[in-house]
Design a protein around this motif. Structure first.
Motif, PDB file in Angstrom:
ATOM      1  N   GLY A 219       5.135   5.419  10.912  1.00  0.00           N
ATOM      2  CA  GLY A 219       4.738   4.737   9.812  1.00  0.00           C
ATOM      3  C   GLY A 219       4.462   3.463   8.813  1.00  0.00           C
ATOM      4  O   GLY A 219       5.254   2.516   9.981  1.00  0.00           O
ATOM      5  N   GLU A 220       4.101   2.793   8.321  1.00  0.00           N
ATOM      6  CA  GLU A 220       3.422   1.313   7.528  1.00  0.00           C
ATOM      7  C   GLU A 220       3.555   1.704   6.295  1.00  0.00           C
ATOM      8  O   GLU A 220       2.918   2.983   6.158  1.00  0.00           O
TER       9      GLU A 220
ATOM     10  N   THR B  93       2.195   8.462  11.127  1.00  0.00           N
ATOM     11  CA  THR B  93       1.059   9.322  11.837  1.00  0.00           C
ATOM     12  C   THR B  93       1.522  10.332  12.915  1.00  0.00           C
ATOM     13  O   THR B  93       3.328   9.926  12.520  1.00  0.00           O
TER      14      THR B  93
ATOM     15  N   SER C 137       0.732  -1.063  -0.013  1.00  0.00           N
ATOM     16  CA  SER C 137       0.151  -0.125  -0.113  1.00  0.00           C
ATOM     17  C   SER C 137       0.666   1.403  -0.303  1.00  0.00           C
ATOM     18  O   SER C 137       1.990   1.326   0.138  1.00  0.00           O
ATOM     19  N   SER C 138       0.068   2.341   0.199  1.00  0.00           N
ATOM     20  CA  SER C 138       1.195   3.755   0.089  1.00  0.00           C
ATOM     21  C   SER C 138       0.745   3.664   1.416  1.00  0.00           C
ATOM     22  O   SER C 138       0.310   3.563   2.351  1.00  0.00           O
TER      23      SER C 138
ATOM     24  N   THR D 213       1.511   4.728   5.442  1.00  0.00           N
ATOM     25  CA  THR D 213       0.636   6.018   5.640  1.00  0.00           C
ATOM     26  C   THR D 213       1.435   6.728   7.019  1.00  0.00           C
ATOM     27  O   THR D 213       2.404   5.447   7.620  1.00  0.00           O
TER      28      THR D 213
END
Length: 108
Positions: A30-31, A16, A11-12, A14
């Motif tokens: 992030g992940e 915090t 995924s793109s 994401t």
């Protein structure tokens, strides 16, 4: 680094964010979600995907525990794909060596 390395299998990213002392937002974690599903009916593609995932998990250079867990899952996926490829190879070899029965019929 993960998103760039994993490409279409992830995924793109994401993130915090947390406000810093200057009032600006800073990413503090992030992940990237990684698709660790096997490619149905194609162990060669599954093996390539697993190898790609394993490489991508170490892209940052300082892998987290989540990164190491994803690499372990990818290694297991690669092992299953190799087993399936070996099974298919064995089946193909057996099919080539099994003699076919010929029936001879005599009239009357």
């Amino acid at each position: 680094a993960h998103a760039a390395a994993i490409g279409s299998n992830g995924s793109s990213p994401t993130f915090t964010y947390q406000a810093g002392p200057d009032g600006r937002l800073y990413a503090i974690s992030g992940e990237v979600k990684i698709d660790t599903s096997e490619v149905t009916g194609d162990p060669e593609a599954t093996l390539r995907k697993a190898q790609h995932i394993a490489q991508a998990t170490f892209a940052p250079g300082d892998p987290s525990s989540e990164d190491r867990r994803a690499a372990t899952m990818a290694t297991a996926m690669a092992a299953r794909a190799r087993q399936e490829l070996a099974r298919q190879k064995e089946e193909n070899a057996q099919e080539r060596t099994v003699p076919t029965a010929h029936h001879i019929s005599q009239n009357g």
